[in-house]
Design a protein around this motif. Sequence first.
Motif, short mmCIF file in Angstrom:
data_model
loop_
_atom_site.label_atom_id
_atom_site.label_comp_id
_atom_site.label_asym_id
_atom_site.label_seq_id
_atom_site.Cartn_x
_atom_site.Cartn_y
_atom_site.Cartn_z
N THR A 171 0.83 -1.20 0.00
CA THR A 171 0.00 0.00 0.00
C THR A 171 0.86 1.25 0.00
OG1 THR A 171 -1.76 -1.17 1.17
CG2 THR A 171 -1.83 1.23 1.24
N ALA A 172 1.96 1.24 0.73
CA ALA A 172 2.85 2.40 0.79
C ALA A 172 3.43 2.70 -0.58
CB ALA A 172 3.97 2.14 1.81
N VAL A 173 3.80 1.68 -1.32
CA VAL A 173 4.35 1.88 -2.66
C VAL A 173 3.28 2.43 -3.59
CG1 VAL A 173 5.33 0.73 -4.68
CG2 VAL A 173 6.13 0.12 -2.41
N ARG A 174 2.10 1.86 -3.53
CA ARG A 174 0.99 2.35 -4.36
C ARG A 174 0.67 3.80 -4.03
NH1 ARG A 174 -2.94 -2.89 -3.92
NH2 ARG A 174 -2.03 -4.06 -5.61
N SER A 180 1.61 2.60 -11.83
CA SER A 180 0.43 2.21 -11.05
C SER A 180 -0.22 0.96 -11.63
CB SER A 180 -0.56 3.37 -10.99
OG SER A 180 -1.67 3.04 -10.19
N ALA A 181 -0.35 0.93 -12.94
CA ALA A 181 -0.95 -0.24 -13.60
C ALA A 181 -0.07 -1.48 -13.41
CB ALA A 181 -1.14 0.04 -15.10
N ILE A 182 1.23 -1.31 -13.47
CA ILE A 182 2.14 -2.44 -13.27
C ILE A 182 2.04 -2.96 -11.84
CG2 ILE A 182 4.59 -3.05 -13.10
CD1 ILE A 182 5.01 -1.12 -15.53
N LEU A 183 1.99 -2.04 -10.88
CA LEU A 183 1.87 -2.46 -9.47
C LEU A 183 0.59 -3.25 -9.24
CD1 LEU A 183 3.19 0.72 -7.65
CD2 LEU A 183 4.34 -1.49 -7.86
N GLU A 184 -0.49 -2.83 -9.88
CA GLU A 184 -1.75 -3.57 -9.74
C GLU A 184 -1.58 -5.02 -10.17
OE1 GLU A 184 -4.79 -2.84 -8.45
OE2 GLU A 184 -3.84 -1.00 -7.75
#
Length: 68
Positions: free
Chosen positions: A20-23, A60-64
């Motif tokens: 969550t912190a990274v996002r 953001s899309a990659i993290l998802e």
Amino acid sequence: MSEFISVFDIMENAPYGAQTAVRDEVVSMDAELRRAMDQGLTPDDMKKAQAARAAAQAASAILEKLFA
């Protein structure tokens, strides 16, 4: 900007809070860029901000996908 966090290290083993912190950091970058764009930039700075914002949105899309 916060301290360095390795996405590789938190993909599977870290608590949800680390993910969550990274996002949140990426969302914060995107919002900051948007605010700067809304305030008005020179044409050259606008191109740079648009590229940076596209990169933040791609991240953001990659993290998802990584954290799914």
